[in-house]
Scaffold this motif. Structure first.
Motif, short mmCIF file in Angstrom:
data_model
loop_
_atom_site.label_atom_id
_atom_site.label_comp_id
_atom_site.label_asym_id
_atom_site.label_seq_id
_atom_site.Cartn_x
_atom_site.Cartn_y
_atom_site.Cartn_z
N ILE A 150 0.84 -1.21 0.00
CA ILE A 150 0.00 0.00 0.00
C ILE A 150 0.87 1.25 0.00
N ALA A 151 1.92 1.25 0.83
CA ALA A 151 2.80 2.41 0.90
C ALA A 151 3.52 2.64 -0.42
N ALA A 152 3.95 1.57 -1.07
CA ALA A 152 4.63 1.70 -2.36
C ALA A 152 3.69 2.30 -3.40
N TYR A 153 2.44 1.89 -3.36
CA TYR A 153 1.46 2.40 -4.33
C TYR A 153 1.26 3.90 -4.17
N PHE A 154 0.99 4.34 -2.95
CA PHE A 154 0.69 5.75 -2.74
C PHE A 154 1.94 6.63 -2.84
N ALA A 155 3.08 6.13 -2.36
CA ALA A 155 4.32 6.90 -2.50
C ALA A 155 4.71 7.02 -3.96
N GLY A 156 4.49 5.94 -4.72
CA GLY A 156 4.81 5.98 -6.14
C GLY A 156 3.92 6.95 -6.90
N ARG A 157 2.63 6.97 -6.55
CA ARG A 157 1.71 7.89 -7.24
C ARG A 157 2.02 9.35 -6.89
N ARG A 158 2.42 9.59 -5.65
CA ARG A 158 2.64 10.97 -5.22
C ARG A 158 4.03 11.49 -5.58
N PHE A 159 5.03 10.66 -5.41
CA PHE A 159 6.41 11.13 -5.57
C PHE A 159 7.17 10.41 -6.69
N GLY A 160 6.56 9.42 -7.31
CA GLY A 160 7.29 8.59 -8.27
C GLY A 160 7.81 9.36 -9.47
N ARG A 161 9.10 9.26 -9.70
CA ARG A 161 9.75 9.89 -10.84
C ARG A 161 10.66 8.90 -11.57
N ARG A 162 11.45 8.18 -10.80
CA ARG A 162 12.43 7.27 -11.40
C ARG A 162 11.89 5.83 -11.40
N LYS A 163 11.94 5.20 -12.55
CA LYS A 163 11.42 3.84 -12.68
C LYS A 163 12.32 2.85 -11.96
N LEU A 164 11.68 1.88 -11.32
CA LEU A 164 12.43 0.86 -10.61
C LEU A 164 12.94 -0.23 -11.56
N ALA A 165 12.06 -0.70 -12.41
CA ALA A 165 12.42 -1.72 -13.40
C ALA A 165 11.55 -1.50 -14.63
N PRO A 170 6.67 -1.04 -15.66
CA PRO A 170 6.85 0.42 -15.80
C PRO A 170 6.16 1.24 -14.71
N GLY A 171 5.17 0.67 -14.06
CA GLY A 171 4.44 1.44 -13.05
C GLY A 171 5.15 1.55 -11.72
N LYS A 172 6.14 0.71 -11.47
CA LYS A 172 6.83 0.72 -10.18
C LYS A 172 8.00 1.70 -10.23
N THR A 173 8.16 2.46 -9.13
CA THR A 173 9.19 3.49 -9.07
C THR A 173 10.11 3.27 -7.88
N GLN A 174 11.28 3.87 -7.94
CA GLN A 174 12.21 3.81 -6.82
C GLN A 174 11.64 4.53 -5.61
N GLU A 175 10.91 5.61 -5.84
CA GLU A 175 10.30 6.34 -4.74
C GLU A 175 9.24 5.49 -4.04
N GLY A 176 8.50 4.70 -4.83
CA GLY A 176 7.53 3.79 -4.24
C GLY A 176 8.19 2.74 -3.37
N ALA A 177 9.30 2.18 -3.86
CA ALA A 177 10.03 1.19 -3.07
C ALA A 177 10.57 1.80 -1.79
N LEU A 178 11.06 3.03 -1.88
CA LEU A 178 11.55 3.71 -0.68
C LEU A 178 10.41 3.96 0.30
N GLY A 179 9.24 4.33 -0.23
CA GLY A 179 8.08 4.53 0.62
C GLY A 179 7.69 3.26 1.36
N ALA A 180 7.79 2.11 0.67
CA ALA A 180 7.49 0.83 1.31
C ALA A 180 8.47 0.55 2.45
N CYS A 181 9.75 0.81 2.21
CA CYS A 181 10.76 0.59 3.25
C CYS A 181 10.51 1.48 4.46
N LEU A 182 10.22 2.75 4.21
CA LEU A 182 9.97 3.69 5.31
C LEU A 182 8.73 3.30 6.10
N ALA A 183 7.67 2.91 5.40
CA ALA A 183 6.43 2.56 6.08
C ALA A 183 6.61 1.35 6.99
#
Length: 293
Positions: A150-165, A170-183
């Motif tokens: 859930i955190a990756a989804y919302f962090a990616g939608r709000r802050f996502g800029r750089r693609k993870l893979a 294509p929808g997953k971002t590094q910012e979303g992954a970071l949001g998941a780790c922080l959450a």
């Protein structure tokens, strides 16, 4: 679409909760095995049909049925003999082989088929092991993955800029992954600081209590956060791996078994590497405390 998702989720809860709370362990084992077998069927559909894939599917089915029979007749499961080595094998495959496949280095159909066998059986046995240890512990482990997703989804939608893979999902971002780790990190810290014995607190508190027996509280917190980070990374790897399989198969969902949600594999992909890892970490911590206390 939203109404279909809600109705499907409610229907699943109506059958999931009674099975989870049933006093007879074989009820949960049979219920969860059905979902694992449906996920195996979806996995085989994503791969090119071959004899090896059919063999993997029926090997998984046969092993599961044997374990279920043993559980029903003797009220036990071969967890002590199987879950640790199989979980270790699955963890090594998730860490070593799967990331290589993201670079296009592992495409053999027979290997993908037998990886499916190992991953699904290891996750199912880990699910059984956690259920037998503590139901709240199992739900807490599942909650960590849900929070990360859930955190990756919302962090990616709000802050996502750089693609993870980008070549895989294509929808997953590094910012979303970071949001998941922080959450999940905040959840772990909150579990230690907030009063109460909530079901989301069970796993972090259990691991912290074990760690604090053999090291200082400050170091125990750092190690705990590191272990939770490992679980988040594994959940992301599981999600990416299934996305890669779907991309190679040219489909959006693993199936249409769950209206509004896609397939069962779509819902459990992040759990597949995490469940065996939780079992391994928990048993390692118990061993560590027994040796050093």
């Amino acid at each position: 679409m939203l109404m279909r998702r809600v109705v499907t989720a409610l229907a699943l809860l109506l059958i999931l909760i009674p099975a989870l709370l049933a006093p007879q362990p074989w009820v949960w084992a049979c219920f969860s095995l059905v979902f694992v077998m449906l996920a195996a069927w979806e996995w085989m559909r994503l791969l090119e049909p071959s004899r090896s894939q059919t063999s993997a599917f029926f090997a998984l089915l046969s092993m599961g049925l044997i374990l279920i029979f043993d559980l029903i007749v003797q009220d036990r499961l071969w967890l002590d003999e199987l879950v640790s080595p199989l979980s270790l094998a699955a963890a090594l495959f998730w860490i070593v082989i799967v990331p290589r496949s993201f670079k296009g280095r592992v495409q053999a159909g027979w290997l993908q088929a037998w990886l499916a066998w190992v991953f699904l059986l290891a996750a199912w046995l880990a699910l059984m092991a956690l259920h037998r240890v503590d139901l709240v512990l199992l739900v807490s482990g599942l909650a960590l993955v849900w929070v990360a997703d859930i955190a990756a989804y919302f962090a990616g939608r709000r802050f996502g800029r750089r693609k993870l893979a980008p070549s895989i999902s294509p929808g997953k971002t590094q910012e979303g992954a970071l949001g998941a780790c922080l959450a999940v990190g905040l959840l772990g810290l909150g579990s230690l600081l907030l009063p109460g014995e909530g079901w989301m607190q069970a796993l972090p508190r259990r691991w912290f209590d074990l760690l604090s027996q053999v090291m200082s509280d400050a170091l125990a917190v750092c190690v705990l956060l590191g272990l939770l980070l490992v679980l988040v990374i594994l959940s992301i790897i599981g999600d990416l791996y299934e996305s890669q399989l779907k991309r190679l198969a040219g489909v959006k969902d693993s199936s249409n078994l769950l209206p509004g949600h896609g397939g069962i594999l779509d819902r459990i992909d992040a759990l597949l590497p995490v469940l065996p890892a939780i079992v391994l970490i928990d048993r390692w911590l118990l061993w560590l405390v027994a040796r050093l206390s």
